[in-house]
Design a protein around this motif. Structure first.
Motif, PDB file in Angstrom:
ATOM      1  N   VAL A   1       1.183   2.023  -3.009  1.00 35.18           N
ATOM      2  CA  VAL A   1       1.475   0.749  -3.662  1.00 35.18           C
ATOM      3  C   VAL A   1       1.815   1.014  -5.122  1.00 35.18           C
ATOM      4  CG1 VAL A   1       0.616  -1.523  -4.287  1.00 35.18           C
ATOM      5  CG2 VAL A   1      -0.083  -0.480  -2.108  1.00 35.18           C
ATOM      6  N   GLU A   2       3.045   0.670  -5.509  1.00 33.27           N
ATOM      7  CA  GLU A   2       3.483   0.855  -6.890  1.00 33.27           C
ATOM      8  C   GLU A   2       3.159  -0.374  -7.724  1.00 33.27           C
ATOM      9  OE1 GLU A   2       7.003   2.557  -4.352  1.00 33.27           O
ATOM     10  OE2 GLU A   2       5.721   0.782  -4.353  1.00 33.27           O
ATOM     11  N   SER A   3       3.012  -0.132  -9.011  1.00 34.23           N
ATOM     12  CA  SER A   3       2.843  -1.224  -9.964  1.00 34.23           C
ATOM     13  C   SER A   3       3.350  -0.775 -11.318  1.00 34.23           C
ATOM     14  CB  SER A   3       1.371  -1.649 -10.058  1.00 34.23           C
ATOM     15  OG  SER A   3       0.575  -0.574 -10.501  1.00 34.23           O
ATOM     16  N   GLY A   4       3.596  -1.735 -12.204  1.00 34.58           N
ATOM     17  CA  GLY A   4       3.915  -1.401 -13.574  1.00 34.58           C
ATOM     18  C   GLY A   4       5.365  -1.520 -13.977  1.00 34.58           C
ATOM     19  N   GLY A   5       6.237  -1.902 -13.065  1.00 31.48           N
ATOM     20  CA  GLY A   5       7.627  -2.073 -13.462  1.00 31.48           C
ATOM     21  C   GLY A   5       7.796  -3.271 -14.371  1.00 31.48           C
ATOM     22  N   GLY A   6       9.007  -3.448 -14.849  1.00 30.26           N
ATOM     23  CA  GLY A   6       9.272  -4.584 -15.713  1.00 30.26           C
ATOM     24  C   GLY A   6      10.490  -4.353 -16.563  1.00 30.26           C
TER      25      GLY A   6
ATOM     26  N   CYS B   1       1.152   4.539  -8.986  1.00 31.18           N
ATOM     27  CA  CYS B   1       1.197   4.537  -7.525  1.00 31.18           C
ATOM     28  C   CYS B   1      -0.220   4.782  -7.015  1.00 31.18           C
ATOM     29  CB  CYS B   1       2.140   5.616  -7.016  1.00 31.18           C
ATOM     30  SG  CYS B   1       2.177   5.811  -5.222  1.00 31.18           S
ATOM     31  N   ALA B   2      -0.747   3.820  -6.311  1.00 27.63           N
ATOM     32  CA  ALA B   2      -2.078   3.955  -5.717  1.00 27.63           C
ATOM     33  C   ALA B   2      -1.930   4.411  -4.277  1.00 27.63           C
ATOM     34  CB  ALA B   2      -2.814   2.625  -5.786  1.00 27.63           C
ATOM     35  N   ALA B   3      -2.597   5.498  -3.942  1.00 24.19           N
ATOM     36  CA  ALA B   3      -2.483   6.092  -2.611  1.00 24.19           C
ATOM     37  C   ALA B   3      -3.790   5.951  -1.839  1.00 24.19           C
ATOM     38  CB  ALA B   3      -2.115   7.558  -2.727  1.00 24.19           C
ATOM     39  N   SER B   4      -3.656   5.755  -0.549  1.00 25.13           N
ATOM     40  CA  SER B   4      -4.842   5.660   0.300  1.00 25.13           C
ATOM     41  C   SER B   4      -4.465   6.007   1.726  1.00 25.13           C
ATOM     42  CB  SER B   4      -5.430   4.246   0.242  1.00 25.13           C
ATOM     43  OG  SER B   4      -4.512   3.303   0.758  1.00 25.13           O
ATOM     44  N   GLY B   5      -5.459   6.252   2.547  1.00 26.18           N
ATOM     45  CA  GLY B   5      -5.251   6.399   3.980  1.00 26.18           C
ATOM     46  C   GLY B   5      -5.549   7.769   4.541  1.00 26.18           C
ATOM     47  N   ARG B   6      -5.192   8.798   3.830  1.00 24.03           N
ATOM     48  CA  ARG B   6      -5.436  10.159   4.313  1.00 24.03           C
ATOM     49  C   ARG B   6      -5.781  11.038   3.144  1.00 24.03           C
ATOM     50  NH1 ARG B   6      -1.126  12.545   8.513  1.00 24.03           N
ATOM     51  NH2 ARG B   6      -2.700  14.153   8.490  1.00 24.03           N
ATOM     52  N   THR B   7      -6.367  12.165   3.436  1.00 25.89           N
ATOM     53  CA  THR B   7      -6.610  13.114   2.368  1.00 25.89           C
ATOM     54  C   THR B   7      -5.267  13.613   1.829  1.00 25.89           C
ATOM     55  OG1 THR B   7      -7.647  15.201   1.779  1.00 25.89           O
ATOM     56  CG2 THR B   7      -6.780  15.028   4.017  1.00 25.89           C
TER      57      THR B   7
ATOM     58  N   THR C   1      17.693   2.027 -15.386  1.00 29.11           N
ATOM     59  CA  THR C   1      17.499   0.797 -14.623  1.00 29.11           C
ATOM     60  C   THR C   1      17.666   1.048 -13.133  1.00 29.11           C
ATOM     61  OG1 THR C   1      18.207  -0.623 -16.433  1.00 29.11           O
ATOM     62  CG2 THR C   1      18.397  -1.525 -14.211  1.00 29.11           C
ATOM     63  N   ALA C   2      16.644   0.702 -12.358  1.00 31.51           N
ATOM     64  CA  ALA C   2      16.664   0.951 -10.918  1.00 31.51           C
ATOM     65  C   ALA C   2      15.374   0.413 -10.311  1.00 31.51           C
ATOM     66  CB  ALA C   2      16.762   2.454 -10.623  1.00 31.51           C
ATOM     67  N   VAL C   3      15.329   0.404  -8.992  1.00 29.49           N
ATOM     68  CA  VAL C   3      14.066   0.206  -8.291  1.00 29.49           C
ATOM     69  C   VAL C   3      13.431   1.585  -8.116  1.00 29.49           C
ATOM     70  CG1 VAL C   3      12.929  -0.582  -6.185  1.00 29.49           C
ATOM     71  CG2 VAL C   3      14.910  -1.836  -7.085  1.00 29.49           C
ATOM     72  N   TYR C   4      12.198   1.713  -8.527  1.00 31.68           N
ATOM     73  CA  TYR C   4      11.491   2.979  -8.472  1.00 31.68           C
ATOM     74  C   TYR C   4      10.517   2.965  -7.288  1.00 31.68           C
ATOM     75  CZ  TYR C   4      13.356   4.517 -12.921  1.00 31.68           C
ATOM     76  OH  TYR C   4      14.207   4.934 -13.915  1.00 31.68           O
ATOM     77  N   TYR C   5      10.558   4.069  -6.533  1.00 38.40           N
ATOM     78  CA  TYR C   5       9.737   4.195  -5.335  1.00 38.40           C
ATOM     79  C   TYR C   5       8.802   5.393  -5.453  1.00 38.40           C
ATOM     80  CZ  TYR C   5      13.218   1.135  -3.174  1.00 38.40           C
ATOM     81  OH  TYR C   5      14.061   0.081  -2.863  1.00 38.40           O
ATOM     82  N   CYS C   6       7.584   5.188  -5.033  1.00 30.04           N
ATOM     83  CA  CYS C   6       6.621   6.268  -4.890  1.00 30.04           C
ATOM     84  C   CYS C   6       6.710   6.792  -3.461  1.00 30.04           C
ATOM     85  CB  CYS C   6       5.224   5.728  -5.179  1.00 30.04           C
ATOM     86  SG  CYS C   6       3.888   6.922  -4.988  1.00 30.04           S
ATOM     87  N   ALA C   7       6.546   8.100  -3.292  1.00 26.30           N
ATOM     88  CA  ALA C   7       6.662   8.690  -1.963  1.00 26.30           C
ATOM     89  C   ALA C   7       5.676   9.841  -1.810  1.00 26.30           C
ATOM     90  CB  ALA C   7       8.086   9.188  -1.719  1.00 26.30           C
TER      91      ALA C   7
ATOM     92  N   GLN D   1       6.730   0.198  -1.620  1.00 22.23           N
ATOM     93  CA  GLN D   1       7.687  -0.903  -1.490  1.00 22.23           C
ATOM     94  C   GLN D   1       8.684  -0.956  -2.647  1.00 22.23           C
ATOM     95  OE1 GLN D   1       4.675  -1.185  -2.705  1.00 22.23           O
ATOM     96  NE2 GLN D   1       4.867  -2.480  -4.520  1.00 22.23           N
ATOM     97  N   GLY D   2       8.417  -0.227  -3.708  1.00 19.54           N
ATOM     98  CA  GLY D   2       9.318  -0.176  -4.853  1.00 19.54           C
ATOM     99  C   GLY D   2       8.938  -1.160  -5.934  1.00 19.54           C
ATOM    100  N   THR D   3       9.292  -0.814  -7.154  1.00 18.22           N
ATOM    101  CA  THR D   3       9.066  -1.689  -8.300  1.00 18.22           C
ATOM    102  C   THR D   3      10.276  -1.621  -9.208  1.00 18.22           C
ATOM    103  OG1 THR D   3       7.509  -2.253 -10.084  1.00 18.22           O
ATOM    104  CG2 THR D   3       7.840   0.093  -9.639  1.00 18.22           C
TER     105      THR D   3
END
Length: 122
Positions: free
Chosen positions: A5-10, A22-28, A91-97, A114-116
């Motif tokens: 989950v990304e955050s902080g765009g603007g 980018c907050a990560a969860s689910g697996r090691t 300028t763009a949509v930024y994605y964490c992967a 989901q992008g920010t």
């Protein structure tokens, strides 16, 4: 599965700064590489920066080297992209992967946020 989950765009002015998280969860995540990509309107999604969770090795696209900084927080399981000296072309949509190989290729990444939106005014 890895959830991102990304955050902080603007909106920022040219020469200014923004911080993406980018907050990560689910697996090691110890065996994963975390990457940031971006996609501007009408353009392909491109590599920006990446960091290996184990060891912390970092990789940058030439276009952002010396302006952007990627780092991780092991306790919070977050990856941050600090963006300084912003330009209109950032300028763009930024994605964490997340992927299991350290790579600049988007095909090597299995999980995506989901992008920010980041908008830099000149």
């Amino acid at each position: 599965q890895v959830q991102l989950v990304e955050s902080g765009g603007g909106l920022a002015q040219a020469g200014g700064s923004l911080t993406l998280s980018c907050a990560a969860s689910g697996r090691t995540l110890i065996s994963y590489t975390m990457g940031w990509f971006r996609q501007a309107p009408g353009k392909e999604r491109e590599f920006v920066a990446a960091i290996r969770w184990f060891g912390g090795s970092t990789y940058y696209a030439d276009s952002v080297k010396d302006r952007f900084l990627i780092f991780r927080d092991n306790a919070e399981l977050t990856v941050t992209l600090q963006m300084d000296s912003l330009k209109a072309e950032d300028t763009a949509v930024y994605y964490c992967a997340a992927g299991t190989r350290a790579s600049t290729g988007r095909g090597e990444y299995d999980y995506w946020g989901q992008g920010t939106q980041v908008t830099v005014s000149s």
